[in-house]
Design a protein around this motif. Structure first.
Motif, PDB file in Angstrom:
ATOM      1  N   ILE A 183       0.852  -1.190   0.000  1.00 22.74           N
ATOM      2  CA  ILE A 183       0.000   0.000   0.000  1.00 22.74           C
ATOM      3  C   ILE A 183       0.889   1.241   0.000  1.00 22.74           C
ATOM      4  CG2 ILE A 183      -1.740   1.307   1.264  1.00 22.74           C
ATOM      5  CD1 ILE A 183      -2.889  -1.298   2.265  1.00 22.74           C
ATOM      6  N   ASP A 184       0.852   1.969  -1.098  1.00 26.97           N
ATOM      7  CA  ASP A 184       1.673   3.174  -1.231  1.00 26.97           C
ATOM      8  C   ASP A 184       0.781   4.343  -1.617  1.00 26.97           C
ATOM      9  OD1 ASP A 184       1.020   2.683  -3.868  1.00 26.97           O
ATOM     10  OD2 ASP A 184       2.999   1.923  -4.404  1.00 26.97           O
ATOM     11  N   TYR A 211      -1.394   2.114  12.849  1.00 26.49           N
ATOM     12  CA  TYR A 211      -1.346   0.967  13.769  1.00 26.49           C
ATOM     13  C   TYR A 211      -0.420  -0.104  13.200  1.00 26.49           C
ATOM     14  CZ  TYR A 211      -2.795  -3.120  16.438  1.00 26.49           C
ATOM     15  OH  TYR A 211      -2.796  -4.241  17.230  1.00 26.49           O
ATOM     16  N   ALA A 212      -0.529  -0.345  11.881  1.00 22.03           N
ATOM     17  CA  ALA A 212       0.332  -1.340  11.220  1.00 22.03           C
ATOM     18  C   ALA A 212       1.799  -0.931  11.303  1.00 22.03           C
ATOM     19  CB  ALA A 212      -0.095  -1.503   9.764  1.00 22.03           C
ATOM     20  N   ALA A 213       2.060   0.375  11.195  1.00 23.88           N
ATOM     21  CA  ALA A 213       3.432   0.862  11.273  1.00 23.88           C
ATOM     22  C   ALA A 213       4.028   0.609  12.655  1.00 23.88           C
ATOM     23  CB  ALA A 213       3.474   2.354  10.949  1.00 23.88           C
ATOM     24  N   GLU A 214       3.199   0.800  13.702  1.00 20.72           N
ATOM     25  CA  GLU A 214       3.679   0.579  15.067  1.00 20.72           C
ATOM     26  C   GLU A 214       3.795  -0.913  15.387  1.00 20.72           C
ATOM     27  OE1 GLU A 214       0.962   2.626  17.578  1.00 20.72           O
ATOM     28  OE2 GLU A 214       1.505   4.613  16.836  1.00 20.72           O
ATOM     29  N   PRO A 222       2.396   5.030   3.504  1.00 17.45           N
ATOM     30  CA  PRO A 222       2.423   6.289   2.753  1.00 17.45           C
ATOM     31  C   PRO A 222       1.831   7.442   3.577  1.00 17.45           C
ATOM     32  CG  PRO A 222       0.548   4.978   2.088  1.00 17.45           C
ATOM     33  CD  PRO A 222       1.331   4.116   3.039  1.00 17.45           C
ATOM     34  N   LYS A 223       2.211   8.638   3.222  1.00 10.60           N
ATOM     35  CA  LYS A 223       1.626   9.826   3.836  1.00 10.60           C
ATOM     36  C   LYS A 223       0.353  10.156   3.077  1.00 10.60           C
ATOM     37  CE  LYS A 223       2.552  14.601   5.199  1.00 10.60           C
ATOM     38  NZ  LYS A 223       3.524  15.713   5.202  1.00 10.60           N
ATOM     39  N   ILE A 224      -0.741  10.203   3.786  1.00  9.54           N
ATOM     40  CA  ILE A 224      -2.040  10.419   3.136  1.00  9.54           C
ATOM     41  C   ILE A 224      -2.315  11.904   2.969  1.00  9.54           C
ATOM     42  CG2 ILE A 224      -4.535  10.173   3.436  1.00  9.54           C
ATOM     43  CD1 ILE A 224      -4.073   7.431   4.550  1.00  9.54           C
ATOM     44  N   LYS A 225      -2.730  12.269   1.770  1.00  8.09           N
ATOM     45  CA  LYS A 225      -3.090  13.653   1.472  1.00  8.09           C
ATOM     46  C   LYS A 225      -4.613  13.790   1.530  1.00  8.09           C
ATOM     47  CE  LYS A 225       0.854  14.644  -1.548  1.00  8.09           C
ATOM     48  NZ  LYS A 225       1.273  15.055  -2.921  1.00  8.09           N
ATOM     49  N   TYR A 226      -5.058  14.720   2.346  1.00  7.90           N
ATOM     50  CA  TYR A 226      -6.502  14.945   2.488  1.00  7.90           C
ATOM     51  C   TYR A 226      -6.973  16.011   1.501  1.00  7.90           C
ATOM     52  CZ  TYR A 226      -5.972  12.223   6.758  1.00  7.90           C
ATOM     53  OH  TYR A 226      -5.692  11.219   7.656  1.00  7.90           O
TER      54      TYR A 226
END
Length: 305
Positions: free
Chosen positions: A57-58, A92-95, A102-106
């Motif tokens: 997921i990117d 949560y998955a990262a921790e 990825p950094k999400i853009k709103y």
């Protein structure tokens, strides 16, 4: 748990795996209606990524999801709510798994002016509600003159009203979970939502008429009134008063706006509404009417004269 940091493990973990663990983890601290909301968002909008490994997921995956949601003509705010849930799962998955996310853009949300009743509309509604008064019309007036939320109103009991004050300490919601729905009484939206507010003097004459044991919005054959039913009652009142584009929450906007127009300071209005910060009150609920703006300009001209 300490995160499992092996790349091999990351490749096997799917978004659904991470979601299942995340929702179980936050269920200890979040309210049931919040959990139900997250589950609904995931099921309806994010589950299409169920089998995607977290490692795959990117930003392109997220952008494709955003585009798909946009093509469904969802509002930017709704899309941002969906992306927020996805972001919480990925964090949560990262921790938990030391996964790269990825950094999400709103999306940019257009500032929408909330609907509130003009003085003329409010007077028309008050006149209508006071004719052939019943408990649901009383509840509508109570919300109009206090700014309480619909869930707070439905959870209100007569014992919460005493000494000319109202104790707001719970809220009512209907929660859907696994195909079943139930009405839940829980603590209010936030700590600042627990508050004591004055009982409107204008409604004192109805207090003795309706006061009894149990929920305020109860009548023969009905132990309580849930928010969905109260909203339906209000829609009927609004239609008969020819009020367009209004919901029950419009009464809260109206209360805040009338307070500011009457010169009540923002901190007091904030405490009456149960906000933690006056900025929330000023930015979200309090909007100057055209008449108030006109009066301000006239006052300035008088000073110059």
């Amino acid at each position: 748990k300490s995160p499992i940091k092996t790349e091999q493990y990351n490749e096997k973990v799917t978004l659904h795996n991470a979601y299942s663990l995340w929702i179980e983890n936050i269920s200890k601290d979040c309210k049931p209606n919040t959990i139900a909301k997250y589950e609904r968002i995931y099921r309806n909008h994010i589950s299409c990524l169920d089998n995607y490994p977290i490692a795959n997921i990117d930003c392109f995956t997220v952008n494709a999801l955003t585009l798909n949601l946009t093509e469904k003509r969802l509002s930017n705010k709704t899309i941002n709510d969906i992306l927020l849930v996805l972001n919480m799962i990925l964090k949560y998955a990262a921790e938990e798994y030391a996964a790269d996310i990825p950094k999400i853009k709103y999306l940019k949300e257009d500032r929408k002016e909330p609907r509130y009743l003009s003085l003329c509309e409010q007077k028309r509604l008050v006149y209508y509600l006071k004719k052939n008064m019943d408990i649901h019309k009383f509840g509508t007036l109570l919300a109009m003159f206090t700014g309480i939320r619909i869930g707070e109103l439905c959870a209100l009991r007569w014992e919460d009203i005493k000494d000319n004050s109202i104790a707001i300490n719970k809220t009512m919601t209907r929660v859907c979970n696994n195909g079943k729905s139930e009405v839940i009484i829980s603590s209010p939206k936030s700590e600042s939502s627990v508050r004591i507010i004055p009982f409107p003097p204008e409604l004192s004459c109805y207090y003795s008429q309706f006061c009894k044991n149990g929920y305020v919005l109860s009548k023969e054959g009905l132990a309580f009134t849930e928010p969905r039913y109260m909203q339906m009652k209000f829609e009927k009142y609004a239609k008969e008063c020819d009020l367009k584009n209004v919901t029950f929450h419009t009464l809260r906007h109206t209360f805040a706006t009338r307070c500011i127009e009457a010169g009540v300071d923002a901190k007091t209005v904030s405490e009456l509404l149960g906000h933690s910060d006056t900025k929330i009150t000023l930015n979200r609920y309090v909007h100057s009417s055209f008449e108030l703006k006109q009066n301000s300009i006239e006052k300035m001209q008088k000073l110059l004269a």
